[in-house]
Write an enzyme that holds these catalytic residues in place. Structure first.
Site, PDB file in Angstrom:
ATOM      1  N   ARG A  45     -11.574 -23.805 -28.312  1.00  0.00           N
ATOM      2  CA  ARG A  45     -11.383 -25.163 -27.776  1.00  0.00           C
ATOM      3  C   ARG A  45     -10.077 -25.738 -28.309  1.00  0.00           C
ATOM      4  O   ARG A  45      -9.885 -25.852 -29.533  1.00  0.00           O
ATOM      5  CB  ARG A  45     -12.565 -26.049 -28.161  1.00  0.00           C
ATOM      6  CG  ARG A  45     -13.886 -25.610 -27.521  1.00  0.00           C
ATOM      7  CD  ARG A  45     -15.007 -26.602 -27.814  1.00  0.00           C
ATOM      8  NE  ARG A  45     -15.331 -26.631 -29.236  1.00  0.00           N
ATOM      9  CZ  ARG A  45     -16.162 -25.771 -29.839  1.00  0.00           C
ATOM     10  NH1 ARG A  45     -16.735 -24.810 -29.136  1.00  0.00           N
ATOM     11  NH2 ARG A  45     -16.415 -25.866 -31.122  1.00  0.00           N
ATOM     12  N   LYS A 104     -16.570  -7.964 -41.259  1.00  0.00           N
ATOM     13  CA  LYS A 104     -17.502  -6.995 -41.865  1.00  0.00           C
ATOM     14  C   LYS A 104     -18.540  -6.512 -40.866  1.00  0.00           C
ATOM     15  O   LYS A 104     -18.919  -5.330 -40.876  1.00  0.00           O
ATOM     16  CB  LYS A 104     -18.190  -7.608 -43.078  1.00  0.00           C
ATOM     17  CG  LYS A 104     -18.905  -8.916 -42.787  1.00  0.00           C
ATOM     18  CD  LYS A 104     -19.429  -9.563 -44.030  1.00  0.00           C
ATOM     19  CE  LYS A 104     -19.974 -10.960 -43.750  1.00  0.00           C
ATOM     20  NZ  LYS A 104     -18.888 -11.950 -43.473  1.00  0.00           N
ATOM     21  N   VAL A 131     -14.956  -7.679 -47.393  1.00  0.00           N
ATOM     22  CA  VAL A 131     -15.943  -7.526 -48.463  1.00  0.00           C
ATOM     23  C   VAL A 131     -15.490  -8.296 -49.697  1.00  0.00           C
ATOM     24  O   VAL A 131     -14.392  -8.070 -50.195  1.00  0.00           O
ATOM     25  CB  VAL A 131     -16.139  -6.041 -48.837  1.00  0.00           C
ATOM     26  CG1 VAL A 131     -17.171  -5.901 -49.951  1.00  0.00           C
ATOM     27  CG2 VAL A 131     -16.561  -5.224 -47.626  1.00  0.00           C
ATOM     28  N   GLU A 189     -25.377 -21.594 -44.564  1.00  0.00           N
ATOM     29  CA  GLU A 189     -25.320 -22.123 -43.205  1.00  0.00           C
ATOM     30  C   GLU A 189     -26.624 -22.843 -42.854  1.00  0.00           C
ATOM     31  O   GLU A 189     -27.644 -22.681 -43.527  1.00  0.00           O
ATOM     32  CB  GLU A 189     -25.091 -20.966 -42.217  1.00  0.00           C
ATOM     33  CG  GLU A 189     -23.845 -20.152 -42.463  1.00  0.00           C
ATOM     34  CD  GLU A 189     -22.579 -20.889 -42.062  1.00  0.00           C
ATOM     35  OE1 GLU A 189     -22.693 -21.910 -41.341  1.00  0.00           O
ATOM     36  OE2 GLU A 189     -21.494 -20.447 -42.469  1.00  0.00           O
ATOM     37  N   LYS A 204     -21.620  -5.260 -45.803  1.00  0.00           N
ATOM     38  CA  LYS A 204     -20.628  -4.989 -46.847  1.00  0.00           C
ATOM     39  C   LYS A 204     -20.949  -3.695 -47.585  1.00  0.00           C
ATOM     40  O   LYS A 204     -20.039  -2.924 -47.932  1.00  0.00           O
ATOM     41  CB  LYS A 204     -20.579  -6.169 -47.815  1.00  0.00           C
ATOM     42  CG  LYS A 204     -20.088  -7.462 -47.172  1.00  0.00           C
ATOM     43  CD  LYS A 204     -20.267  -8.652 -48.097  1.00  0.00           C
ATOM     44  CE  LYS A 204     -19.802  -9.944 -47.434  1.00  0.00           C
ATOM     45  NZ  LYS A 204     -20.060 -11.134 -48.278  1.00  0.00           N
TER      46      LYS A 204
END
Length: 430
Positions: A45, A104, A131, A189, A204
């Site tokens: 955006r 990753k 990583v 999150e 990882k």
């Protein structure tokens, strides 16, 4: 001559890459031997507010056109995920560009395709930031230790889970309370599944194992367990015994050297182990090699600026290669070792049982362990009557033997519940 860089993504990491390229332009030019110029920034955006000032003229929503432009020399991918990242990286390489990525998930799921494209197009592929964020780890493993034989890689590679477990250990908080605090601080999150269920760490681990053992490894090869079942009681019990619980990524070569295991799961480690002191959202990786011995890499494993630092380091390396007409290290899969199943993994275990408090209980429990050749190192009985609990720590045994033991224990009338099972690492376990 000026080398031009196309950037895919301008989020938490991408915006910091832009900032550092601008603020350190003179230093970067001196280190490389020629200036770097940002050719364009691909975003989803155009009007979105960003963490750093970006010249609006550089922004574009046509990522494919950007990465295939004739004047672009290096493509930097920090958008994450599998698609469109894979298609854009392949388009860039097929157009003769070298690539720096922090992806990753893509490298763990389909690294063969990406590495193959780099090889076919004689392009560089650098991924230090994929990583452990700012920690220099990929390059030491695939370059500095290329002449050594790595036996084991043991590490904390996810800052979110380390923060949660550290808070549970230091304050006695529950998993849910510690997670909520991590989210409030921006370490986790809104949907923390990738972190707390071990998916991030597993990706990882796959990358680290592939480099360490010169064999192709995908995320599907990694045994994965998260931390959502860890309770405050588990953490307190470990603490009382001189241990701390960490989510570990473990890549270990078998004793005969013909195979290796890759796993991510919570484990108890002694408080004297170097990894035990890794606090909050920091990462650390412990490497054991035949000639180099034991090495430990420690630092910030995530965050915009730390990860951007690793990205910039890769950009400098690729730029130097371009000026020299050289190419960096390619994928090393000559060994092609077999990934052995989790059942063949050998380690130690901490088992907590809710049992009836009556004569003969310990003997029957011990007999069940003995039937599977699982030797008991220590036994502790806590409480009496209806609250009796047996805590056992085993010697080294296979995961398959432990699973069979647990199945047998659950069938005993004297065992009310298998309260918890935790692997023990850092004391010679493999």
């Amino acid at each position: 001559m000026t080398l031009k860089v196309a950037l895919l993504g301008c989020g938490v990491v991408g915006s910091q890459v832009v900032r550092l390229m601008h603020e350190q332009a003179d230093d970067l030019a001196a280190r490389i031997g020629t200036p770097l110029e940002l050719a364009g920034v691909a975003v989803r955006r155009l009007g979105r507010r960003r963490d750093t000032d970006v010249d609006p003229a550089l922004l574009t929503t046509d990522a494919e056109a950007l990465v295939t432009r004739d004047d672009v020399d290096i493509v930097v991918e920090v958008i994450g995920g599998i698609e469109p990242a894979r298609s854009l990286i392949l388009a860039a390489m097929n157009s003769g560009k070298s690539v720096v990525t922090a992806n990753k998930a893509l490298l763990a799921e389909d690294g063969a395709t990406v590495h193959g494209a780099a090889r076919a197009n004689n392009a560089d592929l650098y991924f230090e930031a994929a990583v452990a964020g700012a920690i220099p780890l990929i390059r030491p493993l695939r370059e500095s230790m290329a002449g050594d034989r790595v036996h084991r890689v043991l590490g904390i590679v996810n800052g979110t889970t380390n923060y949660i477990l550290d808070k549970m250990d230091s304050s006695g908080a529950s998993f849910s309370d510690a997670l909520e605090e991590a989210q409030a601080l921006g370490y986790a999150e809104a949907d923390p599944t990738a972190d707390v269920e071990g998916f991030d760490a597993a990706a990882k681990a796959a990358i680290l194992a592939g480099i360490a053992f010169h064999s192709r490894v995908t995320a599907a090869d990694v045994h994965r367990e998260g931390i959502t079942e860890i309770t405050a009681t588990d953490v307190a019990s470990a603490k009382a015994m001189g241990y701390v619980i960490k989510l570990l990524a473990i890549c270990a070569r078998s004793e005969d050297g013909r195979s290796f295991g890759v796993r991510v799961h919570p484990a108890m480690i002694p408080r004297t182990h170097p990894l035990a002191g890794v606090r909050e959202a920091y990462n650390a990786v412990f490497v054991e090699a035949e000639s180099a011995g034991q090495l430990m890499f420690y630092g910030a494993g995530a965050g915009g600026a730390p990860t951007a630092s690793a990205v910039l380091g890769d950009i400098v390396a690729v730029a130097r290669n371009l000026l020299a007409g050289a190419r960096g290290p390619a994928e090393s899969t000559y060994a092609d070792l077999v990934v052995h199943p989790m059942g063949e993994t050998v380690t130690r275990y901490h088992v907590s049982l809710d049992v009836a408090d009556k004569p003969g209980v310990l003997a029957r429990v011990a007999d069940m362990f003995a039937k599977q050749d699982v030797s008991i190192q220590t036994v502790l009985q806590e409480g009496h009557g209806d609250d009796a609990q047996l805590v056992l720590v085993t010697h080294r045994a296979t995961d398959a033997a432990l699973s069979a033991t647990l199945e047998g224990l659950r069938e005993l009338d004297i065992v009310r519940d298998v309260v918890s099972v935790m692997r023990v690492e850092g004391e010679g376990a493999s």
